[in-house]
Design a protein around this motif. Structure first.
Motif, PDB file in Angstrom:
ATOM      1  N   GLY A 108       0.211 -11.443  -2.017  1.00  0.00           N
ATOM      2  CA  GLY A 108      -0.689 -10.295  -1.905  1.00  0.00           C
ATOM      3  C   GLY A 108      -0.345  -9.372  -0.760  1.00  0.00           C
ATOM      4  O   GLY A 108       0.170  -9.806   0.286  1.00  0.00           O
ATOM      5  N   PHE A 109      -0.641  -8.104  -0.963  1.00  0.00           N
ATOM      6  CA  PHE A 109      -0.370  -7.068   0.035  1.00  0.00           C
ATOM      7  C   PHE A 109      -1.585  -6.163   0.203  1.00  0.00           C
ATOM      8  O   PHE A 109      -2.382  -6.007  -0.705  1.00  0.00           O
ATOM      9  CB  PHE A 109       0.787  -6.164  -0.424  1.00  0.00           C
ATOM     10  CG  PHE A 109       2.116  -6.846  -0.464  1.00  0.00           C
ATOM     11  CD1 PHE A 109       2.952  -6.828   0.639  1.00  0.00           C
ATOM     12  CD2 PHE A 109       2.522  -7.510  -1.610  1.00  0.00           C
ATOM     13  CE1 PHE A 109       4.183  -7.459   0.598  1.00  0.00           C
ATOM     14  CE2 PHE A 109       3.747  -8.148  -1.661  1.00  0.00           C
ATOM     15  CZ  PHE A 109       4.583  -8.125  -0.548  1.00  0.00           C
ATOM     16  N   GLU A 110      -1.649  -5.589   1.388  1.00  0.00           N
ATOM     17  CA  GLU A 110      -2.587  -4.486   1.574  1.00  0.00           C
ATOM     18  C   GLU A 110      -1.790  -3.314   2.128  1.00  0.00           C
ATOM     19  O   GLU A 110      -0.902  -3.498   2.962  1.00  0.00           O
ATOM     20  CB  GLU A 110      -3.718  -4.866   2.522  1.00  0.00           C
ATOM     21  CG  GLU A 110      -4.743  -3.745   2.648  1.00  0.00           C
ATOM     22  CD  GLU A 110      -6.152  -4.247   2.955  1.00  0.00           C
ATOM     23  OE1 GLU A 110      -6.821  -4.740   2.034  1.00  0.00           O
ATOM     24  OE2 GLU A 110      -6.564  -4.134   4.116  1.00  0.00           O
ATOM     25  N   ALA A 111      -2.104  -2.128   1.635  1.00  0.00           N
ATOM     26  CA  ALA A 111      -1.365  -0.946   2.062  1.00  0.00           C
ATOM     27  C   ALA A 111      -2.318   0.225   2.251  1.00  0.00           C
ATOM     28  O   ALA A 111      -3.357   0.298   1.605  1.00  0.00           O
ATOM     29  CB  ALA A 111      -0.310  -0.579   1.014  1.00  0.00           C
ATOM     30  N   GLU A 112      -1.961   1.103   3.151  1.00  0.00           N
ATOM     31  CA  GLU A 112      -2.797   2.280   3.402  1.00  0.00           C
ATOM     32  C   GLU A 112      -1.934   3.520   3.492  1.00  0.00           C
ATOM     33  O   GLU A 112      -0.776   3.454   3.913  1.00  0.00           O
ATOM     34  CB  GLU A 112      -3.538   2.135   4.742  1.00  0.00           C
ATOM     35  CG  GLU A 112      -4.600   1.071   4.713  1.00  0.00           C
ATOM     36  CD  GLU A 112      -5.360   0.997   6.042  1.00  0.00           C
ATOM     37  OE1 GLU A 112      -6.037  -0.014   6.242  1.00  0.00           O
ATOM     38  OE2 GLU A 112      -5.247   1.952   6.848  1.00  0.00           O
ATOM     39  N   THR A 113      -2.525   4.617   3.102  1.00  0.00           N
ATOM     40  CA  THR A 113      -1.861   5.891   3.315  1.00  0.00           C
ATOM     41  C   THR A 113      -2.927   6.977   3.346  1.00  0.00           C
ATOM     42  O   THR A 113      -4.092   6.731   3.036  1.00  0.00           O
ATOM     43  CB  THR A 113      -0.814   6.185   2.222  1.00  0.00           C
ATOM     44  OG1 THR A 113      -0.002   7.279   2.631  1.00  0.00           O
ATOM     45  CG2 THR A 113      -1.468   6.518   0.883  1.00  0.00           C
ATOM     46  N   GLU A 114      -2.517   8.156   3.761  1.00  0.00           N
ATOM     47  CA  GLU A 114      -3.446   9.276   3.798  1.00  0.00           C
ATOM     48  C   GLU A 114      -2.815  10.428   3.035  1.00  0.00           C
ATOM     49  O   GLU A 114      -1.627  10.719   3.221  1.00  0.00           O
ATOM     50  CB  GLU A 114      -3.729   9.682   5.247  1.00  0.00           C
ATOM     51  CG  GLU A 114      -4.867  10.662   5.363  1.00  0.00           C
ATOM     52  CD  GLU A 114      -5.274  10.896   6.826  1.00  0.00           C
ATOM     53  OE1 GLU A 114      -6.368  10.467   7.207  1.00  0.00           O
ATOM     54  OE2 GLU A 114      -4.473  11.485   7.562  1.00  0.00           O
ATOM     55  N   LEU A 115      -3.594  11.050   2.184  1.00  0.00           N
ATOM     56  CA  LEU A 115      -3.077  12.156   1.380  1.00  0.00           C
ATOM     57  C   LEU A 115      -3.850  13.425   1.706  1.00  0.00           C
ATOM     58  O   LEU A 115      -5.066  13.379   1.907  1.00  0.00           O
ATOM     59  CB  LEU A 115      -3.271  11.874  -0.113  1.00  0.00           C
ATOM     60  CG  LEU A 115      -2.781  10.541  -0.670  1.00  0.00           C
ATOM     61  CD1 LEU A 115      -3.168  10.441  -2.140  1.00  0.00           C
ATOM     62  CD2 LEU A 115      -1.277  10.425  -0.509  1.00  0.00           C
ATOM     63  N   ARG A 116      -3.134  14.545   1.728  1.00  0.00           N
ATOM     64  CA  ARG A 116      -3.831  15.847   1.762  1.00  0.00           C
ATOM     65  C   ARG A 116      -4.052  16.249   0.320  1.00  0.00           C
ATOM     66  O   ARG A 116      -3.107  16.376  -0.459  1.00  0.00           O
ATOM     67  CB  ARG A 116      -2.980  16.908   2.463  1.00  0.00           C
ATOM     68  CG  ARG A 116      -3.124  16.897   3.969  1.00  0.00           C
ATOM     69  CD  ARG A 116      -2.492  18.138   4.580  1.00  0.00           C
ATOM     70  NE  ARG A 116      -3.287  19.335   4.337  1.00  0.00           N
ATOM     71  CZ  ARG A 116      -2.868  20.418   3.703  1.00  0.00           C
ATOM     72  NH1 ARG A 116      -1.650  20.468   3.208  1.00  0.00           N
ATOM     73  NH2 ARG A 116      -3.656  21.466   3.552  1.00  0.00           N
ATOM     74  N   LEU A 117      -5.311  16.461  -0.044  1.00  0.00           N
ATOM     75  CA  LEU A 117      -5.631  16.786  -1.439  1.00  0.00           C
ATOM     76  C   LEU A 117      -4.877  18.035  -1.894  1.00  0.00           C
ATOM     77  O   LEU A 117      -4.383  18.100  -3.026  1.00  0.00           O
ATOM     78  CB  LEU A 117      -7.144  16.974  -1.601  1.00  0.00           C
ATOM     79  CG  LEU A 117      -7.954  15.688  -1.447  1.00  0.00           C
ATOM     80  CD1 LEU A 117      -9.446  15.987  -1.452  1.00  0.00           C
ATOM     81  CD2 LEU A 117      -7.614  14.705  -2.555  1.00  0.00           C
ATOM     82  N   ALA A 118      -4.779  19.017  -1.010  1.00  0.00           N
ATOM     83  CA  ALA A 118      -4.121  20.278  -1.391  1.00  0.00           C
ATOM     84  C   ALA A 118      -2.651  20.060  -1.720  1.00  0.00           C
ATOM     85  O   ALA A 118      -2.075  20.788  -2.536  1.00  0.00           O
ATOM     86  CB  ALA A 118      -4.274  21.308  -0.274  1.00  0.00           C
ATOM     87  N   ASP A 119      -2.028  19.052  -1.095  1.00  0.00           N
ATOM     88  CA  ASP A 119      -0.629  18.749  -1.407  1.00  0.00           C
ATOM     89  C   ASP A 119      -0.455  18.390  -2.873  1.00  0.00           C
ATOM     90  O   ASP A 119       0.632  18.522  -3.432  1.00  0.00           O
ATOM     91  CB  ASP A 119      -0.132  17.565  -0.572  1.00  0.00           C
ATOM     92  CG  ASP A 119       0.087  17.948   0.880  1.00  0.00           C
ATOM     93  OD1 ASP A 119       0.087  19.162   1.173  1.00  0.00           O
ATOM     94  OD2 ASP A 119       0.251  17.040   1.709  1.00  0.00           O
ATOM     95  N   PHE A 120      -1.521  17.902  -3.472  1.00  0.00           N
ATOM     96  CA  PHE A 120      -1.444  17.495  -4.873  1.00  0.00           C
ATOM     97  C   PHE A 120      -2.181  18.482  -5.777  1.00  0.00           C
ATOM     98  O   PHE A 120      -2.574  18.159  -6.894  1.00  0.00           O
ATOM     99  CB  PHE A 120      -1.992  16.071  -5.037  1.00  0.00           C
ATOM    100  CG  PHE A 120      -1.091  15.047  -4.400  1.00  0.00           C
ATOM    101  CD1 PHE A 120      -0.059  14.471  -5.116  1.00  0.00           C
ATOM    102  CD2 PHE A 120      -1.234  14.711  -3.052  1.00  0.00           C
ATOM    103  CE1 PHE A 120       0.802  13.563  -4.518  1.00  0.00           C
ATOM    104  CE2 PHE A 120      -0.377  13.808  -2.445  1.00  0.00           C
ATOM    105  CZ  PHE A 120       0.648  13.239  -3.179  1.00  0.00           C
ATOM    106  N   GLY A 121      -2.374  19.678  -5.262  1.00  0.00           N
ATOM    107  CA  GLY A 121      -2.952  20.740  -6.086  1.00  0.00           C
ATOM    108  C   GLY A 121      -4.446  20.604  -6.321  1.00  0.00           C
ATOM    109  O   GLY A 121      -5.000  21.237  -7.198  1.00  0.00           O
ATOM    110  N   ILE A 122      -5.101  19.764  -5.520  1.00  0.00           N
ATOM    111  CA  ILE A 122      -6.558  19.637  -5.640  1.00  0.00           C
ATOM    112  C   ILE A 122      -7.155  20.462  -4.509  1.00  0.00           C
ATOM    113  O   ILE A 122      -7.138  20.056  -3.345  1.00  0.00           O
ATOM    114  CB  ILE A 122      -6.991  18.154  -5.561  1.00  0.00           C
ATOM    115  CG1 ILE A 122      -6.346  17.379  -6.707  1.00  0.00           C
ATOM    116  CG2 ILE A 122      -8.518  18.041  -5.614  1.00  0.00           C
ATOM    117  CD1 ILE A 122      -6.500  15.866  -6.599  1.00  0.00           C
ATOM    118  N   THR A 123      -7.648  21.641  -4.873  1.00  0.00           N
ATOM    119  CA  THR A 123      -7.963  22.625  -3.842  1.00  0.00           C
ATOM    120  C   THR A 123      -9.454  22.916  -3.717  1.00  0.00           C
ATOM    121  O   THR A 123      -9.858  23.803  -2.974  1.00  0.00           O
ATOM    122  CB  THR A 123      -7.227  23.946  -4.135  1.00  0.00           C
ATOM    123  OG1 THR A 123      -7.513  24.327  -5.484  1.00  0.00           O
ATOM    124  CG2 THR A 123      -5.730  23.774  -3.972  1.00  0.00           C
TER     125      THR A 123
END
Lengths: 199, 182
Positions: A163-178
């Motif tokens: 098992g693994f745990e992973a984290e990341t942070e996304l900018r919504l606008a980077d994915f076209g969610i504005t």
């Protein structure tokens, strides 16, 4: 340091050594399928509500597998496919809104996928950066998952799990969610926790 | 004052219910159309859906009264000059309007209660969920709500045009008898 602390530390050290990739024979190398059936897998997200509190949600339906290479962990791979419609923030009207074209636009983009491209081992044992392509809302971008192996071993039912745990942070606008949710909610944290069963 | 229907005329209760519900249906459609595009920082972002849900559920109660009133009252006979086609088309359209109103109300209610929560009607009373939490129900009934409400205002538009046709082309009493009892 009293004796019980010493014993605990000693036990922990023995355990972590036992978990060192490559120390044992590479019996735990192989392909692992996510434990969808037993639901030992979570993709949670966390986003600020107006800067006042944290909103948590998750994706209920996703599948994936990883190939673990005990000799050279950096040669390991992981792929994940998420059914975007399964977004769940424990509020029906909000979930409906999240599925609409204001956000995930699930009719147009029913899946989100992640495919790892390379793995950079961290300084600490069992830690790694998993770099790969995330396709979300029809936009593909390279992201880095800050991953940690939680553990692995034989399960009580004759299988082998990791098992693994992973984290990341996304900018919504980077994915076209504005859609404007305010300054404090321009990014979303993903917290992914998965357990694979060796095939 | 003629409250009940007769064989040749609608009474005030049926007339008032008709126009009140027409107003509510178009008002709810317009409000719904407007509110789904509101931004997070618009003043009406929370108020508009609150009003929409509350009026929708009150409409449900009014519709029950209307159907009961229709069942327990004489139905005015079609006007003498109407063709068999007009009579059946009108009857079919009226029945479909009733069905669509109920489908719209029920689907709307289910969107808001698909996570098990209740709907607050103004600050007056709340209507609990009957489904409890059902995963992704809100999406299915959301589609039903969208299409049934479009069909409803579309058919109501045809219904209005038909009344205009009777009033201005045929010059009969069809529209006038929905304005006041004879």
């Amino acid at each position: 340091m009293n004796s019980s602390t010493i014993r605990t530390t000693f036990a922990a050290t023995v355990l972590s050594v036992a978990m060192l990739p490559g120390v044992q024979a590479s019996e735990h190398s192989g392909t692992y399928a996510f434990d969808t059936e037993g639901q030992h897998q979570f993709i949670n997200f966390k986003i600020s509500h107006l800067g006042f509190s944290w909103l948590y949600g998750r994706f209920n339906e996703f599948d994936g597998e990883f190939v673990y290479d005990a000799e050279n962990p950096e040669n390991s791979k992981v792929t994940v496919t998420v059914q975007t419609e399964s977004v769940d923030s424990n509020h029906g009207e909000r979930d409906k809104h999240l599925r609409s074209d204001d956000f995930l636009h699930v009719d147009e983009y029913p899946t989100a996928t992640f495919t790892s491209k390379r793995i950079e081992l961290g300084d600490e044992q069992g830690e790694a950066d998993i770099i790969g392509d995330l396709t979300l809302h029809g936009v593909t971008r390279e992201i880095t998952l800050d991953a940690e192996m939680v553990g692995h071993g034989e399960d009580p039912w004759g299988g082998y799990r990791m098992g693994f745990e992973a984290e990341t942070e996304l900018r919504l606008a980077d994915f076209g969610i504005t859609k404007n949710l305010g300054e404090s909610a321009e990014t979303v944290e993903l917290i992914i926790s998965v357990e694979g069963v060796k095939q | 004052m003629q409250l009940s229907n007769s064989r040749k005329s609608y009474g005030w209760v049926a007339i008032l219910l008709h126009w009140l519900i027409a107003l509510a249906v178009f008002g709810l459609f317009g409000l719904g159309w407007y509110m789904v595009d509101l931004g997070y920082y618009d003043d009406w972002y929370r108020t508009a859906p609150d009003i929409h849900r509350s009026v929708g559920l009150i409409l449900a109660a009014v519709m029950v009264v209307r159907v009961a009133w229709r069942l327990f009252n004489p139905r005015p006979e079609p006007l003498a000059g109407h063709s068999r086609f007009e009579i059946w088309a009108a009857y079919g359209a009226h029945l479909t309007l009733y069905v669509l109103i109920f489908v719209a109300i029920v689907s709307g209610y289910l969107i808001s209660t698909a996570d098990g929560s209740s709907v607050q009607v103004f600050n007056w009373f709340s209507v609990p969920s009957v489904t409890g939490r059902m995963r992704e129900l809100e999406t299915i009934v959301g589609d039903v709500h969208y299409w049934s409400t479009w069909a409803l205002v579309g058919l109501a538009g045809v219904h209005a045009l038909a009344s205009m046709k009777h009033h201005f082309i045929d010059r009969d009493r069809t529209l006038r008898r929905m304005l006041k009892p004879d």
